[in-house]
Design an enzyme around this catalytic site. Structure first.
Site, PDB file in Angstrom:
ATOM      1  N   GLY A   8      30.894  59.232  43.550  1.00  0.00           N
ATOM      2  CA  GLY A   8      31.220  59.585  42.176  1.00  0.00           C
ATOM      3  C   GLY A   8      31.009  61.086  42.327  1.00  0.00           C
ATOM      4  N   GLY A  11      32.525  64.255  39.696  1.00  0.00           N
ATOM      5  CA  GLY A  11      32.340  64.285  38.251  1.00  0.00           C
ATOM      6  C   GLY A  11      31.500  65.653  37.927  1.00  0.00           C
ATOM      7  N   GLN A  12      30.878  65.731  36.730  1.00  0.00           N
ATOM      8  CA  GLN A  12      30.146  67.028  36.189  1.00  0.00           C
ATOM      9  C   GLN A  12      29.024  67.168  37.181  1.00  0.00           C
ATOM     10  OE1 GLN A  12      27.781  66.593  33.005  1.00  0.00           O
ATOM     11  NE2 GLN A  12      28.006  68.871  32.439  1.00  0.00           N
ATOM     12  N   ARG A  36      39.078  59.633  43.573  1.00  0.00           N
ATOM     13  CA  ARG A  36      40.413  60.548  43.765  1.00  0.00           C
ATOM     14  C   ARG A  36      40.264  61.463  44.966  1.00  0.00           C
ATOM     15  NH1 ARG A  36      40.503  58.641  38.621  1.00  0.00           N
ATOM     16  NH2 ARG A  36      38.558  59.965  38.127  1.00  0.00           N
ATOM     17  N   ASP A  51      36.479  53.636  46.456  1.00  0.00           N
ATOM     18  CA  ASP A  51      36.202  53.168  45.243  1.00  0.00           C
ATOM     19  C   ASP A  51      34.946  52.259  45.550  1.00  0.00           C
ATOM     20  OD1 ASP A  51      36.130  51.275  43.054  1.00  0.00           O
ATOM     21  OD2 ASP A  51      37.988  50.248  43.547  1.00  0.00           O
ATOM     22  N   TYR A 140      26.245  51.899  27.377  1.00  0.00           N
ATOM     23  CA  TYR A 140      25.801  52.852  28.289  1.00  0.00           C
ATOM     24  C   TYR A 140      24.100  52.867  28.408  1.00  0.00           C
ATOM     25  CZ  TYR A 140      24.889  57.717  30.155  1.00  0.00           C
ATOM     26  OH  TYR A 140      24.397  58.797  31.181  1.00  0.00           O
TER      27      TYR A 140
HETATM   28  C1  AKB Z   1      26.106  61.207  27.434  1.00  0.00           C
HETATM   29  O1  AKB Z   1      26.060  62.148  26.582  1.00  0.00           O
HETATM   30  O2  AKB Z   1      26.521  60.183  27.496  1.00  0.00           O
HETATM   31  C2  AKB Z   1      25.507  61.903  28.672  1.00  0.00           C
HETATM   32  C3  AKB Z   1      24.027  61.375  28.577  1.00  0.00           C
HETATM   33  C4  AKB Z   1      22.975  62.263  27.658  1.00  0.00           C
HETATM   34  O3  AKB Z   1      23.532  60.705  29.452  1.00  0.00           O
HETATM   35  N1  AKB Z   1      25.627  63.124  28.663  1.00  0.00           N
END
Ligand code: AKB
Length: 313
Positions: A8, A11-12, A36, A51, A140
């Site tokens: 990953g 990413g940021q 990618r 992947d 999440y």
């Molecule tokens: C989000 O906003 O989903 C993330 C986090 C706080 O884990 N930046």
């Protein structure tokens, strides 16, 4: 840490962690992997198109390169996760499960970030303790809590050296975040430098935030910490600053008085933000591995504005 694989990596966080770790451990010892192609990451060290859900290719990459540490940064963030919860579960847990299984087989250490998003339900919003009941309201968050438990399980059951921090919103100026609830705190700086009015999707809510240099240092310091001193592993509260949109807006206005902000509240993001801590208690991280932030809102704001201005957007 001698041979590191970052999955990953595009990413940021990954895009800056690769550079940071290559500076410490040497370019050839830090392999960046992403779904990618990424010319920037391939320019000064090894890069693999991968992947992470392809367990065979992931395992082959670890074995072939003699990897001893995996940084698993693959994740769909909180707001995107609510648009497609099943996809978020499959990607977030699939990446972690493969990282842990491969680490078990090839004797690697694993770092996987958790998040303030792991909290939810009824808990103290201010100075949220390290150890508290966690009942997140988002997919999440469900993935983050499950990931913490699974990582602790791999440590106690198989001896895999798993370590993690609960990241606040990360503020940075190299790669934009995407799909997070805290993204506004990055976007606001870009709007200010471009002379645009900022439309903020969340209102009057405190969230913990951290500047990228502190986040990078935290990952290395935890992974280098003496294991004998760690009473916790997955995952440590870490903190450096907490603010509302109004507070960061006013901090920017001290430097750019004509900057304007208005609100168009996104109910999903607002709901998520309100379900998260206002501020974390990071005493355990300070005591067990010496965590200490170096940036605050004022120094970060100076640095962010300077870095974004240099991009000549
Ligand atoms: C989000 O906003 O989903 C993330 C986090 C706080 O884990 N930046």
């Amino acid at each position: 840490m001698k041979k590191i694989l970052i999955v990953g990596a595009g990413g940021q966080i990954g895009s800056e962690l690769v550079t940071y770790l290559r500076g410490i451990y040497g370019g050839s010892n830090v392999i960046a992997a992403d779904l990618r192609p990424n010319e920037k990451l391939a320019a000064d060290g090894p890069f693999v198109e991968l992947d992470v859900l392809n367990q065979n290719k992931f395992a082959y990459t670890v074995h072939k390169n003699g990897v001893d540490t995996i940084f698993n940064l693959v994740a769909l963030l909180s707001a995107t996760g609510e648009k497609n919860p099943q996809l978020a579960w499959n990607i977030n847990m699939g990446a972690l499960n493969n990282s842990l299984e491969i680490a078990r087989e090839y004797n690697c250490a694993v770092f996987t970030p958790s998040s303030i998003g792991a909290f939810g339900g009824d808990f103290p919003r201010d100075n949220t303790p390290q150890d508290v009941a966690m009942q997140p309201d988002t997919m999440y968050g469900v993935c983050k809590v499950s990931g913490e438990l699974l990582s602790n399980y791999y440590y106690s059951r198989y001896g895999v050296d798993t370590r993690s921090v609960r990241f606040p919103g990360i503020i940075s100026n190299v790669t934009l975040p995407g799909g997070g609830t805290t993204d506004y705190a990055v976007e606001i700086y870009y709007a200010a430098v471009k002379g645009e009015k900022f439309v903020c999707p969340v209102r009057d809510v405190y969230m913990d935030m951290m500047y990228m240099p502190d986040a990078l240092r935290a990952m290395v310091e935890l992974m280098e910490a003496d294991p004998a001193k760690l009473r916790h592993r997955n995952s440590f509260n870490i903190a450096s600053m907490s603010f509302t949109p109004d507070i960061i807006y006013n901090e920017i206005r001290k430097r750019i008085p004509e900057f304007e902000m208005t609100y168009r509240v996104d109910p999903v993001k607002q709901g998520i933000a309100e379900s998260w801590p206002n501020s974390l208690d990071d005493t355990c991280a300070r005591e067990e591995w010496g965590w200490k932030p170096q940036w605050d809102l004022s120094s970060m704001t100076d640095d962010m504005l300077e870095a974004i201005r240099k991009k000549n957007l």
